[in-house]
Design a protein around this motif. Sequence first.
Motif, PDB file in Angstrom:
ATOM      1  N   ASN A  18       0.824  -1.203   0.000  1.00 35.12           N
ATOM      2  CA  ASN A  18       0.000   0.000   0.000  1.00 35.12           C
ATOM      3  C   ASN A  18       0.855   1.249   0.000  1.00 35.12           C
ATOM      4  N   ILE A  19       0.193   2.351  -0.235  1.00 40.15           N
ATOM      5  CA  ILE A  19       0.820   3.664  -0.191  1.00 40.15           C
ATOM      6  C   ILE A  19       0.221   4.363   1.015  1.00 40.15           C
ATOM      7  N   THR A  20       1.078   4.848   1.893  1.00 35.12           N
ATOM      8  CA  THR A  20       0.623   5.419   3.151  1.00 35.12           C
ATOM      9  C   THR A  20       1.325   6.742   3.408  1.00 35.12           C
ATOM     10  N   THR A  21       0.887   7.442   4.413  1.00 33.84           N
ATOM     11  CA  THR A  21       1.569   8.662   4.824  1.00 33.84           C
ATOM     12  C   THR A  21       2.352   8.386   6.094  1.00 33.84           C
ATOM     13  N   VAL A  22       3.478   9.081   6.242  1.00 34.52           N
ATOM     14  CA  VAL A  22       4.376   8.853   7.363  1.00 34.52           C
ATOM     15  C   VAL A  22       4.692  10.180   8.039  1.00 34.52           C
ATOM     16  N   GLY A  23       4.651  10.188   9.356  1.00 36.72           N
ATOM     17  CA  GLY A  23       5.095  11.344  10.128  1.00 36.72           C
ATOM     18  C   GLY A  23       4.136  12.519  10.099  1.00 36.72           C
ATOM     19  N   ARG A  24       4.540  13.571  10.799  1.00 36.97           N
ATOM     20  CA  ARG A  24       3.714  14.776  10.888  1.00 36.97           C
ATOM     21  C   ARG A  24       3.591  15.507   9.565  1.00 36.97           C
ATOM     22  N   SER A  25       4.609  15.370   8.735  1.00 39.32           N
ATOM     23  CA  SER A  25       4.560  16.046   7.434  1.00 39.32           C
ATOM     24  C   SER A  25       3.687  15.291   6.436  1.00 39.32           C
ATOM     25  N   ALA A  26       3.203  14.126   6.825  1.00 38.69           N
ATOM     26  CA  ALA A  26       2.361  13.284   5.964  1.00 38.69           C
ATOM     27  C   ALA A  26       3.049  12.963   4.649  1.00 38.69           C
ATOM     28  N   GLN A  27       4.336  12.639   4.734  1.00 37.67           N
ATOM     29  CA  GLN A  27       5.095  12.263   3.540  1.00 37.67           C
ATOM     30  C   GLN A  27       4.576  10.925   3.023  1.00 37.67           C
ATOM     31  N   VAL A  28       4.420  10.813   1.719  1.00 34.66           N
ATOM     32  CA  VAL A  28       3.883   9.605   1.103  1.00 34.66           C
ATOM     33  C   VAL A  28       4.981   8.552   0.998  1.00 34.66           C
ATOM     34  N   ALA A  29       4.637   7.293   1.348  1.00 30.83           N
ATOM     35  CA  ALA A  29       5.629   6.222   1.321  1.00 30.83           C
ATOM     36  C   ALA A  29       4.998   4.923   0.831  1.00 30.83           C
TER      37      ALA A  29
END
Length: 133
Positions: A18-29
């Motif tokens: 899947n593609i998710t967001t990471v951290g407070r900056s909501a970086q895509v991963a």
Amino acid sequence: MISAEYAAGFFDGEGCVNITTVGRSAQVALRVMIVNTDAGILEMFAATYGGRLQKPRRFRPNWKPFRSLVMVGRVAVDFLRVIQPHARLKRSQIDLALEFWEFMQLPRTARCSVNISVHLDWRNRATVIRSAE
């Protein structure tokens, strides 16, 4: 050591990409997860392909104990490239994830000039349509 063929079959049954967001900056991963009740097999996967084992955040008394192997970013991409030729059920999802990774490697200015739409058919098979604006 787990072979690419075995890993692909196991991933077809027990894995998810899947593609998710990471951290407070909501970086895509890009993220790959394999969940199973046999921690030993997940440790073998981690030793062969990388990633880290996680315990479940939520657990109910009637659930059988399980673990998750999580791979993010380059580790996930390397794993997907190894199993891609052998995957059956999740092949289209793997293809789409790898295309997403390649797209995210483009400079931001180049990414802004490309339109991507994804169509999922009733079997959850993805079709990617790219067009330059």
